[in-house]
Write a protein that holds these residues in place. Structure first.
Motif, short mmCIF file in Angstrom:
data_model
loop_
_atom_site.label_atom_id
_atom_site.label_comp_id
_atom_site.label_asym_id
_atom_site.label_seq_id
_atom_site.Cartn_x
_atom_site.Cartn_y
_atom_site.Cartn_z
N LEU A 1 0.71 -1.26 -0.54
CA LEU A 1 -0.12 0.39 -0.07
C LEU A 1 1.06 1.13 -0.21
O LEU A 1 0.54 2.18 -0.80
N LYS A 2 1.59 0.98 0.50
CA LYS A 2 3.15 2.34 0.34
C LYS A 2 3.72 2.85 -0.73
O LYS A 2 3.35 3.76 -1.07
N THR A 3 4.00 1.42 -1.33
CA THR A 3 4.68 1.63 -2.59
C THR A 3 3.54 1.81 -3.90
O THR A 3 3.68 3.14 -4.18
N PHE A 4 2.96 1.68 -3.61
CA PHE A 4 1.54 2.01 -4.48
C PHE A 4 1.12 3.84 -3.84
O PHE A 4 1.40 4.50 -5.11
N GLY A 5 1.01 4.00 -3.27
CA GLY A 5 0.88 5.66 -2.62
C GLY A 5 2.00 6.37 -2.93
O GLY A 5 1.73 6.96 -3.59
N LYS A 6 2.74 5.69 -2.89
CA LYS A 6 4.15 6.55 -3.06
C LYS A 6 4.57 6.75 -4.91
O LYS A 6 4.68 7.55 -5.56
N TYR A 7 3.76 5.95 -4.99
CA TYR A 7 4.06 5.33 -6.87
C TYR A 7 2.85 6.58 -7.37
O TYR A 7 3.60 7.22 -8.21
N GLN A 8 1.65 6.44 -7.01
CA GLN A 8 0.85 7.97 -8.23
C GLN A 8 1.09 9.28 -7.46
O GLN A 8 0.63 9.72 -7.98
N ALA A 9 1.79 9.44 -6.08
CA ALA A 9 1.85 10.06 -5.70
C ALA A 9 3.36 11.10 -6.27
O ALA A 9 3.38 12.13 -6.48
N GLU A 10 4.12 10.25 -6.51
CA GLU A 10 5.54 10.47 -6.95
C GLU A 10 5.11 11.18 -8.67
O GLU A 10 5.42 11.85 -9.70
N MET A 11 4.35 9.66 -9.38
CA MET A 11 4.33 10.38 -10.93
C MET A 11 3.17 11.78 -10.58
O MET A 11 3.33 12.62 -11.85
N TYR A 12 2.22 11.95 -9.49
CA TYR A 12 1.67 13.37 -9.45
C TYR A 12 2.12 14.37 -9.93
O TYR A 12 2.18 15.30 -10.31
N LYS A 13 3.30 14.55 -9.09
CA LYS A 13 4.66 15.74 -8.84
C LYS A 13 4.89 15.36 -10.75
O LYS A 13 5.35 16.15 -11.00
N MET A 14 5.52 14.66 -11.06
CA MET A 14 6.16 14.43 -12.08
C MET A 14 5.17 15.02 -13.53
O MET A 14 5.38 15.97 -14.40
N ARG A 15 4.51 15.13 -13.55
CA ARG A 15 3.23 14.90 -14.08
C ARG A 15 3.05 16.68 -14.30
O ARG A 15 2.65 16.74 -15.29
N ALA A 16 2.26 17.48 -12.69
CA ALA A 16 2.36 18.78 -12.93
C ALA A 16 3.80 19.06 -13.26
O ALA A 16 3.20 20.11 -14.20
N GLU A 17 5.16 18.89 -13.47
CA GLU A 17 6.66 19.69 -13.47
C GLU A 17 6.59 19.05 -15.34
O GLU A 17 6.78 20.25 -16.08
N LYS A 18 5.48 18.15 -15.50
CA LYS A 18 5.57 17.75 -16.88
C LYS A 18 5.14 18.95 -17.72
O LYS A 18 5.41 19.64 -19.18
N ASN A 19 4.33 18.96 -17.40
CA ASN A 19 2.83 19.85 -17.96
C ASN A 19 2.32 21.29 -17.67
O ASN A 19 1.82 21.81 -18.17
N GLY A 20 3.10 21.91 -16.82
CA GLY A 20 2.94 23.06 -15.99
C GLY A 20 2.33 22.80 -15.36
O GLY A 20 1.49 24.10 -15.70
N THR A 21 0.76 22.36 -14.64
CA THR A 21 0.00 22.35 -14.34
C THR A 21 0.13 22.54 -12.94
O THR A 21 1.55 21.85 -12.54
N PRO A 22 -0.04 23.16 -12.03
CA PRO A 22 -0.05 23.58 -10.92
C PRO A 22 -0.18 21.96 -9.74
O PRO A 22 -1.19 20.91 -10.05
N PHE A 23 1.13 22.06 -8.91
CA PHE A 23 1.02 21.10 -7.80
C PHE A 23 0.59 21.52 -6.64
O PHE A 23 1.08 22.49 -5.87
N LEU A 24 -0.42 20.90 -6.72
CA LEU A 24 -0.86 20.76 -4.95
C LEU A 24 -0.30 19.79 -3.39
O LEU A 24 -0.66 18.56 -3.69
N GLU A 25 0.15 20.79 -2.83
CA GLU A 25 1.09 19.35 -1.99
C GLU A 25 -0.20 18.61 -1.36
O GLU A 25 -0.07 17.30 -1.21
N GLY A 26 -1.27 19.12 -1.00
CA GLY A 26 -2.73 18.49 -0.34
C GLY A 26 -3.15 17.02 -1.44
O GLY A 26 -3.17 16.17 -0.61
#
Length: 200
Positions: free
Chosen positions: A66-91
């Motif tokens: 469950l930690k592995t999956f959580g980290k996976y989707q959180a880090e991919m969310y962060k990567m996509r925000a950086e790549k697409n220039g969309t807002p990154f929300l810490e929450g």
């Protein structure tokens, strides 16, 4: 094989009593036994499937997974925000990181396409497999929901889940013990609003 002796009252009860219960309603740190999850998946296996293509595949995250999956989707969310220039929300990042760990099990739902079968039929078969999981979870009094957030529609996730061509990641099925004995009320439109009878 002899015709099974079904109890129609119990069938009606479980179908009409099935509910979605979400992370806020989960009892944390009290895992569901793996044997119940296995029973859910076994019942999923018996969903209707045209030409027996059985297009469903499942990946089960539990324990440290469950930690592995959580980290996976959180880090991919962060990567996509950086790549697409969309807002990154810490929450949002924290929610992706933490929510899987509030569940007992998270099950990725994959539809693996077979040639020669209409895509709609493969999607429908997989959805019916998930309904069987839903019904089994409800019969055990568990909290469960099917969500299509996170990586579900992220193209970058396709390779990670082994998807090719018209294969589809159809979301994630979260399962936990409920934090309360109260069962959610159901609500549906009347049958008359949804059905037309043609008799001649």
């Amino acid at each position: 094989m002899q015709k099974p002796d079904f109890n129609i009252e119990e069938v009606n009860k479980i179908i009409r009593g099935r509910r979605s219960m979400f992370v806020a309603q989960f009892k944390e740190n009290d895992p569901v036994d793996d044997s119940i999850i296995a029973e859910m998946l076994e019942n999923a296996r018996w969903a209707p499937t045209h030409k027996l293509t059985q297009p469903w595949q499942f990946i089960v995250y539990t324990g440290e997974g469950l930690k592995t999956f959580g980290k996976y989707q959180a880090e991919m969310y962060k990567m996509r925000a950086e790549k697409n220039g969309t807002p990154f929300l810490e929450g949002t990042y924290q929610k992706f990181l933490d929510n899987p760990q509030k569940a007992s099990h998270v099950i990725a739902i994959l539809m693996k396409r077979s040639e020669g079968i209409p895509l709609m039929e493969e999607i429908s078969a997989t959805a019916m497999a998930v309904q069987n999981m839903y019904l089994t979870a409800s019969a055990h009094g568990l909290a469960a929901y099917w969500g299509t957030g996170g990586p579900t529609f992220w193209p970058e996730a396709r390779e990670d889940f082994g998807l090719e061509g018209e294969d589809i990641l159809m979301g994630f099925f979260y399962v936990a013990k409920p934090a309360t004995e109260n069962w959610p009320e159901g609500k549906r439109d009347s049958l008359d609003e949804k059905v037309a009878w043609i008799r001649e």
